[in-house]
Design an enzyme around this catalytic site. Structure first.
Site, PDB file in Angstrom:
ATOM      1  N   ASP A  44      24.234  12.557   3.318  1.00  0.00           N
ATOM      2  CA  ASP A  44      24.971  13.708   3.839  1.00  0.00           C
ATOM      3  C   ASP A  44      24.703  14.951   2.995  1.00  0.00           C
ATOM      4  O   ASP A  44      24.701  16.071   3.520  1.00  0.00           O
ATOM      5  CB  ASP A  44      26.471  13.408   3.878  1.00  0.00           C
ATOM      6  CG  ASP A  44      27.225  14.354   4.801  1.00  0.00           C
ATOM      7  OD1 ASP A  44      26.766  14.557   5.939  1.00  0.00           O
ATOM      8  OD2 ASP A  44      28.264  14.898   4.384  1.00  0.00           O
ATOM      9  N   CYS A 134      29.030  18.210  14.220  1.00  0.00           N
ATOM     10  CA  CYS A 134      29.322  18.173  12.784  1.00  0.00           C
ATOM     11  C   CYS A 134      30.365  19.223  12.421  1.00  0.00           C
ATOM     12  O   CYS A 134      31.397  18.923  11.833  1.00  0.00           O
ATOM     13  CB  CYS A 134      28.034  18.394  11.991  1.00  0.00           C
ATOM     14  SG  CYS A 134      28.282  18.415  10.198  1.00  0.00           S
ATOM     15  N   TYR A 138      33.846  16.942  12.521  1.00  0.00           N
ATOM     16  CA  TYR A 138      34.387  16.477  11.246  1.00  0.00           C
ATOM     17  C   TYR A 138      35.834  16.941  11.065  1.00  0.00           C
ATOM     18  O   TYR A 138      36.651  16.239  10.456  1.00  0.00           O
ATOM     19  CB  TYR A 138      33.528  16.986  10.092  1.00  0.00           C
ATOM     20  CG  TYR A 138      32.438  16.035   9.653  1.00  0.00           C
ATOM     21  CD1 TYR A 138      32.228  15.755   8.310  1.00  0.00           C
ATOM     22  CD2 TYR A 138      31.609  15.413  10.581  1.00  0.00           C
ATOM     23  CE1 TYR A 138      31.223  14.892   7.898  1.00  0.00           C
ATOM     24  CE2 TYR A 138      30.601  14.555  10.188  1.00  0.00           C
ATOM     25  CZ  TYR A 138      30.413  14.288   8.845  1.00  0.00           C
ATOM     26  OH  TYR A 138      29.411  13.432   8.448  1.00  0.00           O
ATOM     27  N   GLU A 207      24.458  12.148  15.602  1.00  0.00           N
ATOM     28  CA  GLU A 207      25.516  12.026  14.591  1.00  0.00           C
ATOM     29  C   GLU A 207      26.003  10.578  14.512  1.00  0.00           C
ATOM     30  O   GLU A 207      26.247  10.058  13.419  1.00  0.00           O
ATOM     31  CB  GLU A 207      26.695  12.945  14.937  1.00  0.00           C
ATOM     32  CG  GLU A 207      26.597  14.342  14.355  1.00  0.00           C
ATOM     33  CD  GLU A 207      27.011  14.383  12.889  1.00  0.00           C
ATOM     34  OE1 GLU A 207      26.936  13.353  12.196  1.00  0.00           O
ATOM     35  OE2 GLU A 207      27.397  15.462  12.428  1.00  0.00           O
TER      36      GLU A 207
END
Length: 220
Positions: A44, A134, A138, A207
């Site tokens: 990441d 993302c 998240y 993802e």
């Protein structure tokens, strides 16, 4: 309905497979093997380097100061996010040089280069839609997992969950969603919407593969 909500509705099954992936659920429960989390976090960090580049590309593609400022703010948020990664990896004895020298794995390359390609081959809206799983996802995951921290005082992944549940990241996520609507100018022909659905679906699947990558390497 926001553009982001409309995109999620179009790929509901893929979205749930992403935000409720076994990696995410184990992380939230505190049962994720540390080796999987370590592998994920190193990748990441490398992922975020490429996302920083993507936001720099967004600034370049912007035609007004407001969009340039927004891209600069997103870039700054990514740079701040890497501090968590460095702090945790250093606690495991992985220095910054070793972290940056780690090879990118296939799922890391696949998603990050897909995002950059969307920005180069398409336009600013295509790029922001590719970033959305993302940049916004998240925040959704962090907010959903945060209540579990109260159930587990010694939660091993408290810092990660707090990072994405915190108001600062939540504001960043909301700003990313609002920006998608701003870029449409209030209207979006159906053909163009379907093009963006294709981008969003591919990015979400990539993802999901990024989560799975860390589990696969454990033989899970």
């Amino acid at each position: 309905m926001t553009l982001f909500d409309a995109l999620k509705a179009e790929i509901a099954d893929e979205w749930q497979a992403y935000v409720r992936h076994p990696f995410v659920e184990q992380l939230g429960d505190g049962t994720l093997p540390l080796a999987a989390f370590q592998d994920y976090l190193v990748q990441d960090y490398l992922f975020l380097i490429q996302f920083a580049r993507a936001n720099a590309l967004a600034a370049y593609q912007s035609r007004g100061l407001a969009d340039i400022r927004r891209a600069a703010d997103a870039l700054e948020a990514i740079l701040a996010e890497t501090a968590l990664h460095v702090r945790l990896t250093e606690s495991w004895g992985i220095g910054r040089e070793q972290l940056e020298a780690a090879p990118e794995k296939l799922a890391t390359v696949a998603y990050t280069r897909y995002v950059l390609d969307c920005g180069q081959a398409g336009g600013l809206l295509d790029l922001e839609v590719a970033l959305a799983p993302c940049a916004i996802g998240y925040g959704e995951i962090g907010a959903r997992l945060a209540p579990r921290l109260a159930e587990h005082p010694e939660h091993p992944y408290r810092d990660w969950i707090h990072e994405y549940a915190a108001e600062e990241f939540q504001q960043t996520s909301r700003a990313a969603s609002d920006h998608l609507d701003t870029l449409t100018g209030g209207t979006l022909p159906d053909r163009r919407f379907q093009e963006l659905v294709t981008v969003f679906r591919a990015a979400t699947r990539l993802e999901t593969a990024f989560w799975q990558q860390a589990l696969d390497d454990l033989g899970s």
